[in-house]
Write a protein that holds these residues in place. Structure first.
Motif, PDB file in Angstrom:
ATOM      1  N   VAL A  25       0.843  -1.201   0.000  1.00 49.54           N
ATOM      2  CA  VAL A  25       0.000   0.000   0.000  1.00 49.54           C
ATOM      3  C   VAL A  25       0.876   1.249   0.000  1.00 49.54           C
ATOM      4  O   VAL A  25       0.618   2.224  -0.735  1.00 49.54           O
ATOM      5  N   ASP A  26       1.926   1.248   0.816  1.00 46.98           N
ATOM      6  CA  ASP A  26       2.822   2.411   0.876  1.00 46.98           C
ATOM      7  C   ASP A  26       3.558   2.609  -0.440  1.00 46.98           C
ATOM      8  O   ASP A  26       3.723   3.744  -0.913  1.00 46.98           O
ATOM      9  N   LEU A  27       4.012   1.501  -1.041  1.00 46.54           N
ATOM     10  CA  LEU A  27       4.735   1.607  -2.314  1.00 46.54           C
ATOM     11  C   LEU A  27       3.828   2.105  -3.425  1.00 46.54           C
ATOM     12  O   LEU A  27       4.260   2.878  -4.298  1.00 46.54           O
ATOM     13  N   LYS A  28       2.585   1.665  -3.416  1.00 45.59           N
ATOM     14  CA  LYS A  28       1.626   2.050  -4.455  1.00 45.59           C
ATOM     15  C   LYS A  28       0.932   3.375  -4.146  1.00 45.59           C
ATOM     16  O   LYS A  28       0.174   3.889  -4.969  1.00 45.59           O
ATOM     17  N   ARG A  29       1.167   3.891  -2.928  1.00 47.16           N
ATOM     18  CA  ARG A  29       0.498   5.122  -2.479  1.00 47.16           C
ATOM     19  C   ARG A  29      -1.020   4.975  -2.536  1.00 47.16           C
ATOM     20  O   ARG A  29      -1.749   5.879  -2.957  1.00 47.16           O
ATOM     21  N   ALA A  30      -1.451   3.788  -2.131  1.00 46.28           N
ATOM     22  CA  ALA A  30      -2.882   3.512  -2.050  1.00 46.28           C
ATOM     23  C   ALA A  30      -3.333   3.696  -0.601  1.00 46.28           C
ATOM     24  O   ALA A  30      -2.515   3.854   0.305  1.00 46.28           O
ATOM     25  N   GLY A  31      -4.622   3.650  -0.390  1.00 43.12           N
ATOM     26  CA  GLY A  31      -5.146   3.818   0.952  1.00 43.12           C
ATOM     27  C   GLY A  31      -5.157   2.506   1.724  1.00 43.12           C
ATOM     28  O   GLY A  31      -5.444   1.444   1.173  1.00 43.12           O
ATOM     29  N   SER A  32      -4.865   2.575   3.035  1.00 45.32           N
ATOM     30  CA  SER A  32      -4.856   1.370   3.867  1.00 45.32           C
ATOM     31  C   SER A  32      -6.236   0.745   3.999  1.00 45.32           C
ATOM     32  O   SER A  32      -6.357  -0.406   4.443  1.00 45.32           O
ATOM     33  N   ALA A  33      -7.260   1.473   3.590  1.00 38.35           N
ATOM     34  CA  ALA A  33      -8.626   0.955   3.706  1.00 38.35           C
ATOM     35  C   ALA A  33      -8.846  -0.282   2.847  1.00 38.35           C
ATOM     36  O   ALA A  33      -9.801  -1.027   3.081  1.00 38.35           O
ATOM     37  N   VAL A  34      -7.965  -0.527   1.876  1.00 34.67           N
ATOM     38  CA  VAL A  34      -8.141  -1.701   1.010  1.00 34.67           C
ATOM     39  C   VAL A  34      -7.720  -2.989   1.704  1.00 34.67           C
ATOM     40  O   VAL A  34      -8.103  -4.080   1.271  1.00 34.67           O
ATOM     41  N   ILE A  35      -6.930  -2.895   2.763  1.00 32.82           N
ATOM     42  CA  ILE A  35      -6.345  -4.087   3.376  1.00 32.82           C
ATOM     43  C   ILE A  35      -7.385  -5.039   3.949  1.00 32.82           C
ATOM     44  O   ILE A  35      -7.342  -6.249   3.669  1.00 32.82           O
ATOM     45  N   PRO A  36      -8.344  -4.566   4.759  1.00 31.69           N
ATOM     46  CA  PRO A  36      -9.333  -5.519   5.300  1.00 31.69           C
ATOM     47  C   PRO A  36     -10.091  -6.275   4.214  1.00 31.69           C
ATOM     48  O   PRO A  36     -10.343  -7.484   4.350  1.00 31.69           O
ATOM     49  N   GLY A  37     -10.440  -5.595   3.139  1.00 35.67           N
ATOM     50  CA  GLY A  37     -11.160  -6.254   2.055  1.00 35.67           C
ATOM     51  C   GLY A  37     -10.324  -7.321   1.377  1.00 35.67           C
ATOM     52  O   GLY A  37     -10.838  -8.393   1.023  1.00 35.67           O
ATOM     53  N   LEU A  38      -9.029  -7.053   1.203  1.00 39.47           N
ATOM     54  CA  LEU A  38      -8.156  -8.049   0.581  1.00 39.47           C
ATOM     55  C   LEU A  38      -7.960  -9.249   1.492  1.00 39.47           C
ATOM     56  O   LEU A  38      -7.939 -10.402   1.026  1.00 39.47           O
ATOM     57  N   LEU A  39      -7.801  -9.011   2.770  1.00 39.26           N
ATOM     58  CA  LEU A  39      -7.658 -10.122   3.715  1.00 39.26           C
ATOM     59  C   LEU A  39      -8.892 -11.019   3.692  1.00 39.26           C
ATOM     60  O   LEU A  39      -8.784 -12.254   3.703  1.00 39.26           O
ATOM     61  N   GLU A  40     -10.054 -10.399   3.648  1.00 39.30           N
ATOM     62  CA  GLU A  40     -11.292 -11.180   3.623  1.00 39.30           C
ATOM     63  C   GLU A  40     -11.443 -11.909   2.295  1.00 39.30           C
ATOM     64  O   GLU A  40     -11.829 -13.086   2.263  1.00 39.30           O
ATOM     65  N   ARG A  41     -11.124 -11.229   1.198  1.00 38.77           N
ATOM     66  CA  ARG A  41     -11.289 -11.817  -0.128  1.00 38.77           C
ATOM     67  C   ARG A  41     -10.440 -13.077  -0.293  1.00 38.77           C
ATOM     68  O   ARG A  41     -10.858 -14.046  -0.922  1.00 38.77           O
ATOM     69  N   PHE A  42      -9.258 -13.059   0.317  1.00 40.84           N
ATOM     70  CA  PHE A  42      -8.343 -14.188   0.154  1.00 40.84           C
ATOM     71  C   PHE A  42      -8.333 -15.112   1.367  1.00 40.84           C
ATOM     72  O   PHE A  42      -7.432 -15.931   1.515  1.00 40.84           O
ATOM     73  N   ASP A  43      -9.341 -14.971   2.210  1.00 43.04           N
ATOM     74  CA  ASP A  43      -9.524 -15.855   3.358  1.00 43.04           C
ATOM     75  C   ASP A  43      -8.284 -15.868   4.257  1.00 43.04           C
ATOM     76  O   ASP A  43      -7.840 -16.923   4.729  1.00 43.04           O
ATOM     77  N   LEU A  44      -7.737 -14.672   4.493  1.00 42.05           N
ATOM     78  CA  LEU A  44      -6.565 -14.536   5.357  1.00 42.05           C
ATOM     79  C   LEU A  44      -6.906 -13.831   6.667  1.00 42.05           C
ATOM     80  O   LEU A  44      -6.008 -13.608   7.488  1.00 42.05           O
ATOM     81  N   THR A  45      -8.161 -13.470   6.847  1.00 44.39           N
ATOM     82  CA  THR A  45      -8.580 -12.848   8.094  1.00 44.39           C
ATOM     83  C   THR A  45      -8.372 -13.829   9.245  1.00 44.39           C
ATOM     84  O   THR A  45      -8.778 -14.987   9.172  1.00 44.39           O
ATOM     85  N   GLY A  46      -7.727 -13.360  10.296  1.00 42.74           N
ATOM     86  CA  GLY A  46      -7.385 -14.214  11.415  1.00 42.74           C
ATOM     87  C   GLY A  46      -5.932 -14.629  11.407  1.00 42.74           C
ATOM     88  O   GLY A  46      -5.385 -15.046  12.434  1.00 42.74           O
ATOM     89  N   ALA A  47      -5.301 -14.530  10.231  1.00 41.51           N
ATOM     90  CA  ALA A  47      -3.876 -14.857  10.122  1.00 41.51           C
ATOM     91  C   ALA A  47      -3.047 -13.620   9.817  1.00 41.51           C
ATOM     92  O   ALA A  47      -1.824 -13.723   9.676  1.00 41.51           O
ATOM     93  N   GLU A  48      -3.701 -12.468   9.731  1.00 38.80           N
ATOM     94  CA  GLU A  48      -2.992 -11.268   9.287  1.00 38.80           C
ATOM     95  C   GLU A  48      -1.920 -10.792  10.260  1.00 38.80           C
ATOM     96  O   GLU A  48      -0.971 -10.108   9.863  1.00 38.80           O
ATOM     97  N   GLN A  49      -2.036 -11.167  11.547  1.00 38.28           N
ATOM     98  CA  GLN A  49      -1.047 -10.737  12.536  1.00 38.28           C
ATOM     99  C   GLN A  49       0.051 -11.776  12.754  1.00 38.28           C
ATOM    100  O   GLN A  49       0.935 -11.575  13.592  1.00 38.28           O
ATOM    101  N   LYS A  50       0.006 -12.867  11.993  1.00 36.36           N
ATOM    102  CA  LYS A  50       1.031 -13.897  12.111  1.00 36.36           C
ATOM    103  C   LYS A  50       2.152 -13.642  11.106  1.00 36.36           C
ATOM    104  O   LYS A  50       1.923 -13.136  10.006  1.00 36.36           O
ATOM    105  N   ALA A  51       3.369 -14.020  11.473  1.00 37.82           N
ATOM    106  CA  ALA A  51       4.500 -13.894  10.555  1.00 37.82           C
ATOM    107  C   ALA A  51       4.278 -14.784   9.343  1.00 37.82           C
ATOM    108  O   ALA A  51       3.804 -15.922   9.469  1.00 37.82           O
ATOM    109  N   VAL A  52       4.626 -14.268   8.186  1.00 32.93           N
ATOM    110  CA  VAL A  52       4.407 -15.026   6.953  1.00 32.93           C
ATOM    111  C   VAL A  52       5.230 -16.312   6.944  1.00 32.93           C
ATOM    112  O   VAL A  52       4.870 -17.277   6.272  1.00 32.93           O
TER     113      VAL A  52
END
Length: 312
Positions: free
Chosen positions: A103-130
């Motif tokens: 988001v920072d590199l693309k200068r996009a808004g952080s508001a897109v992050i929750p939607g992407l996490l949900e879309r890719f079924d990553l909600t709940g794992a977002e605070q874990k190390a990759v």
């Protein structure tokens, strides 16, 4: 964007004396999935690198999302997203931090992050190390990062290599959803089933040249071997059918007859009408056509890409 997402004419690239692309032409309509197949060393990844402005062509021309590849490389980069052969994620960061970095590199808004996490079924794992993510989760995060900035065209270079069948099919569903939303996908893959399932059009690249293009069905029809298989109730009926159709051959089981054909409805109807006129009726019928493995082997003289370790 016009009806054409990607237009390539006479694209050439050599590394020293090694000619990797020898004047290829490609047309990718907007809002479709285009798959580029080829054996190891055919030039698939080189094609992706050229069209994504990572390297410069030696000749020919290309327009990506309406932008000239050479004259407006910045415009091309603004319109595309790229997911390479290996997930470009930072293992030391969390899933959310990886997305925030993009988001920072693309200068996009952080508001897109929750939607992407949900879309890719990553909600709940977002605070874990990759580093703790499975291969499928890493791939989904990688693609989620690619979507930051809402690209018109996404280049997927072997996106499901190494994934288990369930994760691969999940990725297929994601790709279909992207196209349903108007995104164009340029896909290279080692898995012929993947191209067969997903691609609207396929091109086969071999020794730097496009040796065939078309839909999966069109490519399969180019290869001999299509036939209708008829199974009869007893050997006598099978023998009678073989007499009616001189081109037919009988299987060793004595009750199955194979009739060469193009698999089309017209030829099938003609065959059934001929058998019916002679009072011969099959108990089972199936139409068999060559698969993409057969197409690949016939066009390139080599085994299909799934047997290769990687494609460059």
């Amino acid at each position: 964007m016009s009806d054409s997402a990607i237009e390539v004419t006479g694209l050439r690239k050599a590394f020293g004396t090694k000619v990797v692309l020898d004047g290829i032409d490609l047309h990718v309509p907007a809002g479709t999935i285009f798959s580029l197949l080829g054996p190891n060393g055919a030039g698939k990844t080189t094609t992706v690198n050229l069209l994504t402005t990572l390297i410069r062509a030696d000749g020919g021309s290309a327009r990506v999302a309406g932008h000239d590849l050479i004259k407006n490389a910045r415009g091309v980069r603004a319109a595309i997203g790229v997911t390479g052969q290996f997930a470009a994620v930072d293992d030391l960061l969390t899933g959310q931090e990886n997305l925030q970095l993009m988001v920072d590199l693309k200068r996009a808004g952080s508001a897109v992050i929750p939607g992407l996490l949900e879309r890719f079924d990553l909600t709940g794992a977002e605070q874990k190390a990759v580093a703790t993510y499975s291969g499928g989760m890493r791939r989904k995060l990688d693609l989620a990062m690619t979507l930051v900035g809402a690209p018109q065209i996404i280049f997927l270079d072997e996106p499901t290599t190494g994934l288990d069948p369930r994760s691969r099919r999940t990725m297929w569903d994601i790709i279909r959803d992207l196209v349903a939303g108007g995104v164009t996908i340029f896909l290279t893959t080692q898995y012929l089933e993947e191209a067969d399932q997903l691609a609207d059009r396929i091109a086969v690249l071999d020794q730097g040249r496009i040796v065939a293009q078309g839909t999966a069905a069109e490519l399969k029809r180019q290869i001999p071997g299509s036939h209708v298989r008829l199974r009869f109730g007893d050997p006598a009926a099978a023998e009678a059918a073989a007499r009616v159709v001189p081109s037919a051959t009988r299987d060793d089981d004595g009750v199955t007859v194979r009739v060469p054909g193009d698999g089309g409805t017209a030829s099938l109807r003609e065959l059934l009408n001929r058998l019916d006129d002679h009072g011969t009726h099959a108990e089972e019928l199936s139409v068999h056509t060559p698969d993409l493995d057969d197409v690949f082997l016939a066009l390139t003289g080599r085994s299909h890409p799934a047997t290769e370790a990687s494609t460059r």
